[in-house]
Design an enzyme around this catalytic site. Structure first.
Site, PDB file in Angstrom:
ATOM      1  N   LYS A   1       0.720  -0.938   0.176  1.00  0.00           N
ATOM      2  CA  LYS A   1       0.696  -0.152   0.137  1.00  0.00           C
ATOM      3  C   LYS A   1       0.802   1.223   0.088  1.00  0.00           C
ATOM      4  CE  LYS A   1      -0.428  -0.271   4.895  1.00  0.00           C
ATOM      5  NZ  LYS A   1      -1.380  -1.006   6.474  1.00  0.00           N
TER       6      LYS A   1
ATOM      7  N   ARG B   1     -11.701  -1.092  13.891  1.00  0.00           N
ATOM      8  CA  ARG B   1     -11.392   0.142  12.427  1.00  0.00           C
ATOM      9  C   ARG B   1     -12.729  -0.505  11.488  1.00  0.00           C
ATOM     10  NH1 ARG B   1      -5.680   1.136   9.940  1.00  0.00           N
ATOM     11  NH2 ARG B   1      -5.854  -1.318   9.576  1.00  0.00           N
TER      12      ARG B   1
ATOM     13  N   TYR C   1      12.859  31.704   1.009  1.00  0.00           N
ATOM     14  CA  TYR C   1      11.484  32.341   1.521  1.00  0.00           C
ATOM     15  C   TYR C   1      11.620  32.842   2.799  1.00  0.00           C
ATOM     16  CZ  TYR C   1       8.896  29.897  -1.911  1.00  0.00           C
ATOM     17  OH  TYR C   1       8.854  29.655  -3.397  1.00  0.00           O
TER      18      TYR C   1
ATOM     19  N   MET D   1       9.209  23.689  -2.075  1.00  0.00           N
ATOM     20  CA  MET D   1       8.205  22.824  -2.321  1.00  0.00           C
ATOM     21  C   MET D   1       9.401  21.484  -3.384  1.00  0.00           C
ATOM     22  SD  MET D   1       5.121  23.190  -5.031  1.00  0.00           S
ATOM     23  CE  MET D   1       3.576  23.453  -3.823  1.00  0.00           C
TER      24      MET D   1
HETATM   25  C1  LIG Z   1      -0.824  -1.791   7.417  1.00  0.00           C
HETATM   26  C2  LIG Z   1      -1.531  -3.492   7.566  1.00  0.00           C
HETATM   27  C3  LIG Z   1      -0.835  -4.436   7.692  1.00  0.00           C
HETATM   28  C4  LIG Z   1       0.912  -4.000   7.369  1.00  0.00           C
HETATM   29  O1  LIG Z   1       1.247  -3.714   9.344  1.00  0.00           O
HETATM   30  P1  LIG Z   1       2.916  -3.281   8.811  1.00  0.00           P
HETATM   31  O2  LIG Z   1       3.546  -3.140  10.329  1.00  0.00           O
HETATM   32  O3  LIG Z   1       3.671  -1.993   7.768  1.00  0.00           O
HETATM   33  O4  LIG Z   1       3.601  -4.409   8.685  1.00  0.00           O
HETATM   34  C5  LIG Z   1      -0.887  -5.534   7.480  1.00  0.00           C
HETATM   35  N1  LIG Z   1      -2.339  -5.615   7.681  1.00  0.00           N
HETATM   36  C6  LIG Z   1      -2.978  -4.305   7.790  1.00  0.00           C
HETATM   37  C7  LIG Z   1      -4.577  -4.388   7.916  1.00  0.00           C
HETATM   38  C8  LIG Z   1      -2.838  -3.166   7.106  1.00  0.00           C
HETATM   39  O5  LIG Z   1      -3.051  -2.217   7.416  1.00  0.00           O
END
Ligand SMILES: *Cc1c(COP(=O)(O)O)cnc(C)c1O
Length: 378
Positions: A43, A137, A270, A319
């Protein structure tokens, strides 16, 4: 394997070390319970490293299951011909359900209501069932066995897995350990009750990076590993606590575009935030906060390395560019390479340094690294 010959290191770029990645994969597989498969979490552009690039490397290492957070992250991987199961950990809007089918993505069922929506879409879709065991969650509550059974009765949902997420596994205080044990128990109780009712979860998974580190005995068919795969833990203290052999795979570098004089009393950048206390040499680097350099590193809070020498950041980070004091750099020249994260000569700046300087965890610093950076395998 996918070493790039053609990408320029023109402006600012990330180098991903293939050898270190392989070592991390090996090390993590060694720590995982027998039969448990590594499911890399890609991700947020693989925590900034480049999701397609990482997924290609991992496919080449015969890894064929991945997690992403969003449906479009999954689509991007498929468009680049990434093979294997791609599990979306987050919510996918009903408007995007066609993408699940077209790109053969696996969706997380986040509760019973969502299961009904996805089922009503009318096409068979692969899913993993999320069970909430205390994080609150996503997930159907572990005690709601009737709801969990109702999800299994949805004809269009092909349930290929079930999982929960541990939310207190990064410390080993007695309170957090008790909480984690309770999560584990709640999960396996739910799985057992489903089984009694004739509903089998083909694959189960609970652990992320800290789960493997602190709770290696928890059973699972997969471990969803993010941060540790990239060679880090969230904080320096955690990394020091463990004798895990993780190797950071990322270096962040930028080009020195200009070395120039700054005379006593003149300002830089800046808001006139830095005034030269003496005649000095400064350098302009082709990287800025849009590339993910935290702006709070401005004005001497952060530094870079040039030829192994330290150059403090002066003035406000812009930036797209930033200025550094090269008074202590031997023979500074335009065209040289500034190291923001990584080794330069004998010196090194780690992501832990930056996380500490900016009051956050490594995960945040990495995942904010910008899309404009070239990403290269070395
Ligand atoms: C981001 C995430 C992970 C990975 O977590 P790490 O601590 O980076 O290994 C695993 N499971 C879920 C549901 C996540 O959101």
């Amino acid at each position: 394997m996918f070493k790039s010959q053609t990408y320029e290191k023109g402006r600012a770029w990330i180098e991903v070390d293939e050898e270190c990645l392989m070592q991390n994969v090996k090390e993590l597989c060694k720590q995982m319970p027998p039969g448990c498969k590594l499911m890399p979490v890609l991700k947020a552009n693989a925590y900034g490293h480049g999701a397609v690039l990482l997924a290609r490397e991992l496919n080449a290492m015969k890894i064929y299951s991945f997690c992403v957070a969003t449906v479009l992250e999954g689509v991007e991987l498929r468009r680049h011909h990434i093979k294997g199961e791609i599990l979306i950990l987050g919510y996918t809007h009903p408007q995007q359900f066609p993408l699940l089918i077209r790109y053969k993505l696996t969706q997380t069922v986040i509760d019973l209501n969502y299961a009904h929506k996805l089922n009503n879409y009318g096409k068979r879709v692969k899913v993993h069932l999320k069970i909430d065991t205390g994080m609150h969650r996503l997930g159907e509550r572990s005690v709601n066995i009737e709801s969990l059974c109702s999800i299994f009765k949805c004809k269009n949902l092909v349930i290929v897995g079930a999982y929960t997420h541990l939310c207190a596994d990064s410390t080993t205080t007695s309170q957090d350990m008790a909480f984690t044990k309770a999560q584990e128990k709640a999960f396996f109780d739910a799985i057992a009750k489903l089984k009694e009712r004739g509903f089998i979860c083909p694959a189960i998974h609970l652990q992320a990076s800290y789960g493997i580190l602190n709770y290696p005995a928890i059973r699972g068919d997969y471990a969803r590993i993010g941060i540790a795969l990239y060679g880090y833990l969230s904080t320096r203290a955690d990394a020091e606590r463990k004798d895990f052999k993780l190797h950071p795979i990322l270096a962040l570098k930028a080009r020195v575009v200009l070395v120039r004089d700054l005379f006593v009393g003149e300002s830089v950048g800046y808001d006139l935030a830095y005034i030269a206390p003496r005649d000095m040499k400064i350098a302009t680097l082709a990287i800025g906060y849009a590339d993910g350099i935290p702006r709070s590193l401005s004005c001497g809070n952060g530094r870079v390395l040039i030829n192994g020498d330290e150059a403090p950041i002066i003035g406000r980070i812009c930036m797209d560019q930033m200025m550094v004091d090269v008074s202590n750099v031997k023979n500074p020249q335009s065209g040289q390479i500034a190291v923001i994260i990584g080794k330069s000569g004998e010196a090194e700046i780690t992501i832990y340094d930056i996380a500490q300087q900016t009051g956050t965890i490594t995960n945040e610093v990495l995942s904010r690294l910008g899309n404009r950076l070239n990403r290269i395998v070395v």
